[in-house]
Every structure is written in structure tokens, then in C-alpha cells.
Scaffold this motif. Sequence first.
Motif, PDB file in Angstrom:
ATOM      1  N   MET A   1     -79.806  -2.518  22.307  1.00 56.88           N
ATOM      2  CA  MET A   1     -80.307  -3.430  21.277  1.00 56.88           C
ATOM      3  C   MET A   1     -79.220  -4.403  20.852  1.00 56.88           C
ATOM      4  N   GLU A   2     -79.633  -5.641  20.584  1.00 60.76           N
ATOM      5  CA  GLU A   2     -78.648  -6.641  20.140  1.00 60.76           C
ATOM      6  C   GLU A   2     -78.100  -6.297  18.765  1.00 60.76           C
ATOM      7  N   LYS A   3     -76.850  -6.671  18.575  1.00 59.80           N
ATOM      8  CA  LYS A   3     -76.219  -6.473  17.271  1.00 59.80           C
ATOM      9  C   LYS A   3     -75.738  -7.815  16.742  1.00 59.80           C
ATOM     10  N   LEU A   4     -75.833  -7.966  15.442  1.00 66.41           N
ATOM     11  CA  LEU A   4     -75.326  -9.172  14.793  1.00 66.41           C
ATOM     12  C   LEU A   4     -73.844  -8.954  14.507  1.00 66.41           C
ATOM     13  N   LYS A   5     -73.009  -9.898  14.989  1.00 62.77           N
ATOM     14  CA  LYS A   5     -71.571  -9.728  14.762  1.00 62.77           C
ATOM     15  C   LYS A   5     -71.134 -10.562  13.567  1.00 62.77           C
ATOM     16  N   CYS A  25     -76.178  -4.294   0.319  1.00 61.32           N
ATOM     17  CA  CYS A  25     -77.318  -4.569   1.201  1.00 61.32           C
ATOM     18  C   CYS A  25     -77.724  -3.318   1.980  1.00 61.32           C
ATOM     19  N   GLY A  26     -77.142  -2.186   1.614  1.00 59.88           N
ATOM     20  CA  GLY A  26     -77.506  -0.918   2.250  1.00 59.88           C
ATOM     21  C   GLY A  26     -76.890  -0.724   3.622  1.00 59.88           C
ATOM     22  N   ILE A  27     -75.848  -1.517   3.931  1.00 60.52           N
ATOM     23  CA  ILE A  27     -75.230  -1.409   5.252  1.00 60.52           C
ATOM     24  C   ILE A  27     -73.991  -0.529   5.158  1.00 60.52           C
ATOM     25  N   LYS A  28     -74.005   0.563   5.904  1.00 59.87           N
ATOM     26  CA  LYS A  28     -72.892   1.513   5.828  1.00 59.87           C
ATOM     27  C   LYS A  28     -71.887   1.239   6.946  1.00 59.87           C
ATOM     28  N   ILE A  29     -70.636   1.048   6.528  1.00 60.09           N
ATOM     29  CA  ILE A  29     -69.578   0.756   7.494  1.00 60.09           C
ATOM     30  C   ILE A  29     -68.672   1.970   7.606  1.00 60.09           C
ATOM     31  N   PRO A  44     -78.171  -2.940  12.722  1.00 60.97           N
ATOM     32  CA  PRO A  44     -77.651  -3.470  13.996  1.00 60.97           C
ATOM     33  C   PRO A  44     -76.575  -4.531  13.767  1.00 60.97           C
ATOM     34  N   MET A  45     -75.407  -4.095  13.341  1.00 64.05           N
ATOM     35  CA  MET A  45     -74.352  -5.036  12.991  1.00 64.05           C
ATOM     36  C   MET A  45     -72.994  -4.512  13.423  1.00 64.05           C
ATOM     37  N   GLU A 198     -82.093 -12.817   9.383  1.00 63.54           N
ATOM     38  CA  GLU A 198     -83.137 -12.977   8.359  1.00 63.54           C
ATOM     39  C   GLU A 198     -83.220 -11.740   7.473  1.00 63.54           C
ATOM     40  N   GLN A 199     -83.150 -10.579   8.123  1.00 61.22           N
ATOM     41  CA  GLN A 199     -83.195  -9.301   7.399  1.00 61.22           C
ATOM     42  C   GLN A 199     -82.007  -9.190   6.446  1.00 61.22           C
ATOM     43  N   LEU A 200     -80.841  -9.565   6.941  1.00 65.58           N
ATOM     44  CA  LEU A 200     -79.635  -9.510   6.114  1.00 65.58           C
ATOM     45  C   LEU A 200     -79.750 -10.471   4.933  1.00 65.58           C
ATOM     46  N   LEU A 201     -80.218 -11.697   5.206  1.00 69.60           N
ATOM     47  CA  LEU A 201     -80.345 -12.700   4.142  1.00 69.60           C
ATOM     48  C   LEU A 201     -81.322 -12.251   3.066  1.00 69.60           C
ATOM     49  N   PHE A 202     -82.404 -11.614   3.502  1.00 67.60           N
ATOM     50  CA  PHE A 202     -83.384 -11.100   2.550  1.00 67.60           C
ATOM     51  C   PHE A 202     -82.726 -10.096   1.599  1.00 67.60           C
TER      52      PHE A 202
END
Length: 285
Positions: A1-5, A25-29, A44-45, A198-202
Motif C-alpha cells: 500500500m502507498e504511504k504518504l511521506k 490527528c490520531g497518528i502514532k509514531i 499509511p504515513m 485528504e484524510q490527514l487534512l480532514f
Amino acid sequence: MEKLKIAIQKSGRLSEKSIDLLTECGIKISNGSRKLKTEARNFPMEILFLRDDDIPQYVEKGVADIGILGENEVWEKDKDVEVIEKLGYGNCRLSLAIPKDEKYTGIEYFNNKRVATSYPKILSKYFTEKGINVEIEQLGGSVEITTGIGLADGIFDIVSTGSTLVMNGLKEVEVTMKSEAVLIKNKDMSQAKLEILEQLLFRIRSHQNGQGKKYVLLNAPNEIIPQIVNLLPGMRSPSILPLVNEGWSSVHSVIGDDDFWEVIDELKRIGAEGILVIPIEKMIM
Ligand code: PRT
Ligand code: ZN
């Protein structure tokens, strides 16, 4: 799957807030900024940790798809990237300053003077537009000491509180522009990546919409509800629910931080009771 860098600052003024924004934004690093590159665990980042100066170039070339950095760096590097969102932190201004005892006569003061800066492109554009001829001394940093040692007559630098200028015997004479952290994107991204963006911006916008706002609940006798509605217009309009106690209602709405206390005082004065104020974490529009 593609990932946004995404490229963010490795260590500096914007690093922590940029990680915080992704977290909101709920993104776990996983690994923090000690590595050059890491992956989000649940989105997907891929995150690249870079010097802010290099981010425009990475994004232009598509090595990173998007990046977070100060607008000032975007203007200075002048790469072919697109600014898509202001992020509301890292606020500062780009200003001209001169020794505090000098008499400032207006922008003509700078005619045929030497100005030290780390932002030569922005500065030369500014003076060209004003029709002023200056000699620009380009430096990597510590610009504020240059007038004291005779390298320049004035400086052009980032200011936030102004205390660095004061400490170095300088005064701010022109604010040329305001800057804050922004999100930039590559101009040629795949459809799959655009969808992740788009998902991230939302998520970013939902978080930002909640910033500076509070949720208010209160009880009021029905006859003062029109006045309350005027004070609390809410997102569309406040919700009004009847209470078991006849002739009374519960009102729910959203209120801005700016006029918060004035509105609360006024609500109490006209007879609202049991006022509850709750922080808003996200607001989906
Ligand atoms: O290592 P890297 O190249 O990644 O970082 P950097 O040293 O180039 O940048 P950094 O971390 O200092 O700043 C990153 C971004 O934060 C800048 O590009 C601005 O968009 C933003 N920002 C916000 C600031 C400031 N406020 C700020 N106050 N950047 C720098 N300063 C410096 C300024 O240069 C001056 O020396 O702080 C001093 C002035 O601060 P006051 O509060 O005394 O006025
Ligand atoms: Zn830098």
C-alpha cells in the motif's frame, strides 16, 4: 500500500509541535526523532526528520510528498511547492531592526546601508519592491550581533517576543511579514497519496476547528432563552432541551475563547444557572 511521506523538522522550534499535531490527528509514531525516518503505526504515513532548510527541496523533488515548516523558509527557498494549510503555531514576524539610538526616518533610512540577514531572497525582493538600494550581508545565524561589531547597519531577522533585539541593543523598525508553520505539498502526487492527504487534512482541520473554543451547557428559565440564543449562536444554533422542572430548559452551545468571560458574565446576569464549560477536542464540520 502507498504511504504518504511527510517531512518535519528534526530538532528545533517546530519539531515538538509538529509531532503533537500528528498525535492529535490520531497518528502514532514509533521511534521519535532520533532516526532519520520512521513509520506511523496506524496510518499509511512515513515520517522523515530533516533540517527545516532542506524540506522545500525534498518536497519539490518528491522525496517527501508533504512537509511542515515555517512559511518564512518556504518563501526564502522559493521552490516549486504548494502551501496547503496554515497550522497556527510557530508564529513569528520578519522584521528590520537598527541600533536603538539611531533615529529612524522611514524605509528610506536603509538606502545605501548594509543589512545582515539569513533571508537574503525575501529581503532583496522586499527592498526591490520599495525601490530601496541596500547591500545584503548573508549570514547563517547570529545576525543580531552584526551591528555591534560593525558588519552591518541594520538586520533583517525573525522576531517573536522581541527580547533578542532588546538584548542586543536593537529596535524593530519595520515588520515586513508574518509567518507561521504551514503544510506544503509536492505538485505532482499520485491519486492514492492525495487520498491519504485528504484524510490527514480532514483530521487537522477537525482538530483546529476545536481550538480556541469551549462547549457550554447551562440551565435557564424558558423566558430568557431568546436572549441566551443571542449570546450563544453556536455552530449553527444552540440545542435546547426541556428540563423535568417545568418552565426550564437546558441549553448547549459552543463559545469562543476570545469573548468567553464577557459571555459567561452576561449569561449569569440574565439568570442562567448551572453553567458547565467543557474543552472541545475535535470539531467535525
Ligand atoms: O536546524 P534547523 O535548520 O532545522 O532549524 P533552524 O535553527 O533553522 O530553525 P528554528 O528551529 O530556530 O526555527 C524554525 C522555525 O520556527 C523558523 O523558521 C520560524 O518559522 C519559526 N520561529 C518562530 C522562529 C522563532 N519563532 C524565533 N523566535 N525561528 C527563530 N526564532 C529566533 C530568531 O531567529 C531570533 O534569533 O529567535 C530569536 C528571536 O526571538 P525573540 O523571542 O527574542 O524575539
Ligand atoms: Zn534552518
